[in-house]
Design a protein around this motif. Structure first.
Motif, short mmCIF file in Angstrom:
data_model
loop_
_atom_site.label_atom_id
_atom_site.label_comp_id
_atom_site.label_asym_id
_atom_site.label_seq_id
_atom_site.Cartn_x
_atom_site.Cartn_y
_atom_site.Cartn_z
N UNK A 155 0.98 -1.01 0.17
CA UNK A 155 -0.02 0.05 -0.06
C UNK A 155 0.89 1.13 -0.03
N UNK A 156 0.36 2.36 -0.43
CA UNK A 156 1.09 3.69 -0.57
C UNK A 156 0.93 4.64 0.34
N UNK A 157 -0.38 4.52 1.36
CA UNK A 157 -1.10 5.49 1.97
C UNK A 157 0.11 6.13 3.09
N UNK A 158 0.59 5.24 3.86
CA UNK A 158 1.46 5.81 5.09
C UNK A 158 2.84 6.15 4.50
N UNK A 159 3.30 5.48 3.48
CA UNK A 159 4.73 5.89 2.80
C UNK A 159 4.42 6.95 2.48
N UNK A 160 3.43 7.43 1.54
CA UNK A 160 3.40 8.68 0.76
C UNK A 160 3.38 9.90 1.72
N UNK A 161 2.65 9.77 2.56
CA UNK A 161 2.50 10.64 3.59
C UNK A 161 3.73 11.13 4.62
N UNK A 162 4.42 9.91 4.85
CA UNK A 162 5.71 10.21 5.55
C UNK A 162 6.72 10.93 4.77
#
Length: 312
Positions: free
Chosen positions: A172-179
């Motif tokens: 998934x990309x959700x947490x990684x892209x926010x960080x």
């Protein structure tokens, strides 16, 4: 560009597409892009039959995060100034799309996240609500980005933000892209959004332990990439201080004639100090590598701006 990464969504896709806007205030043109992530059903055919402007059909399943990244590149190459990402299962209320793009149109944000009313969603089990809150809190601590629903995939990106992002995970990309966005100085805002009743069980969360393990791994990897000095220094300093404390106690006891039989304490102290010293050295080296990585990312952004031009 409204992009929809999906896999085997032939049944749900018509309802998802029917809710999407064809026009938005302040936007000259709206297009829909479906990224078919190796579907075994008629997802591509259904998408084209229901007015999608473009479909990217991947020959095999590459994972949600990879399909998302491919969609960003394709949207930029088609000339998109704003990319809105939605799920193919019609989870999110598409009526919130104008609110998602408003801050980007006004130049107030680079990324806008649609935050769901987690506590009010009846079909979310208690453990999922707690995990959502925990994930948002961890992302807030790591990236200094305050988003109440860090796992929401309902987002809008400016063209510049889309060109800056790199997704290393397949899951998934959700947490990684926010960080990543928080560490690179992108402006992030959120707007409240509603959700539609569930149409099928989640394919992303197959089991709670797997979801937790993957999420923790993503957060740790992002922390290591963007804040390596803190990642290594904190445990290294703790090890070194513990070793020094044990060594000091042994020395004190030795001078007072009580050191006999406690040589193992001296060995443990030496090992802890050694581990702390090595960890600190690795942290300094990793921090230098992070500086080099940022320089490479700047070069990558320049290359993308040159290459990701609209197709003729």
């Amino acid at each position: 560009m409204i992009q929809i990464p999906c896999r085997d969504e032939a049944e749900q896709l018509p309802e998802t597409l029917a809710a999407l806007p064809a026009f938005l205030h302040g936007v000259h043109e709206v297009e829909w892009l479906v990224i078919d992530d190796g579907s075994s059903d008629d997802t591509t055919e259904v998408a084209l039959e229901h007015g999608v402007h473009a479909v990217l059909r991947l020959p095999e399943n590459r994972g949600l995060a990879n399909a998302f990244s491919i969609g960003l590149e394709a949207a930029c190459r088609r000339g998109a100034d704003i990319i809105v990402n939605v799920d193919g299962d019609n989870q999110y209320d598409a009526a919130a799309i104008p609110a998602l793009v408003a801050d980007i149109l006004a130049g107030r944000a680079d990324i806008v996240v649609g935050c769901r009313p987690i506590e009010r969603i009846a079909h979310f089990p208690w453990w999922k609500k707690r995990l959502q809150r925990l994930g948002s809190a961890v992302v807030r601590a790591v990236s200094n980005v305050r988003i109440d629903d860090a796992t929401s995939g309902f987002r809008a990106y400016s063209r510049d933000a889309a060109m800056r992002l790199n997704v290393y995970s397949r899951y998934t990309y959700t947490l990684e892209t926010l960080i990543q966005a928080g560490q690179t100085g992108l402006r992030i805002k959120s707007v409240p959004v509603e959700v539609n009743p569930p149409t099928r069980p989640s394919r992303l969360i197959r089991s709670v332990p797997e979801y937790i393990a993957r999420s923790v791994l993503t957060i740790l990897r992002s922390f290591l990439i963007y804040r390596p000095l803190e990642f290594f220094m904190l445990p290294s300093v703790l090890c070194a201080l513990l070793g020094i404390s044990i060594g000091a106690k042994f020395t004190f006891d030795y001078f007072y004639g009580q050191g006999d039989g406690h040589i193992q304490s001296l060995i443990l102290a030496a090992m802890l100090v050694m581990v702390g010293t090595i960890g600190g050295a690795v942290g300094l080296l990793a921090n230098q590598l992070a500086v080099n990585r940022r320089l490479l990312e700047e070069q990558q952004q320049s290359r993308r701006r040159a290459e990701w031009r609209p197709m003729p």
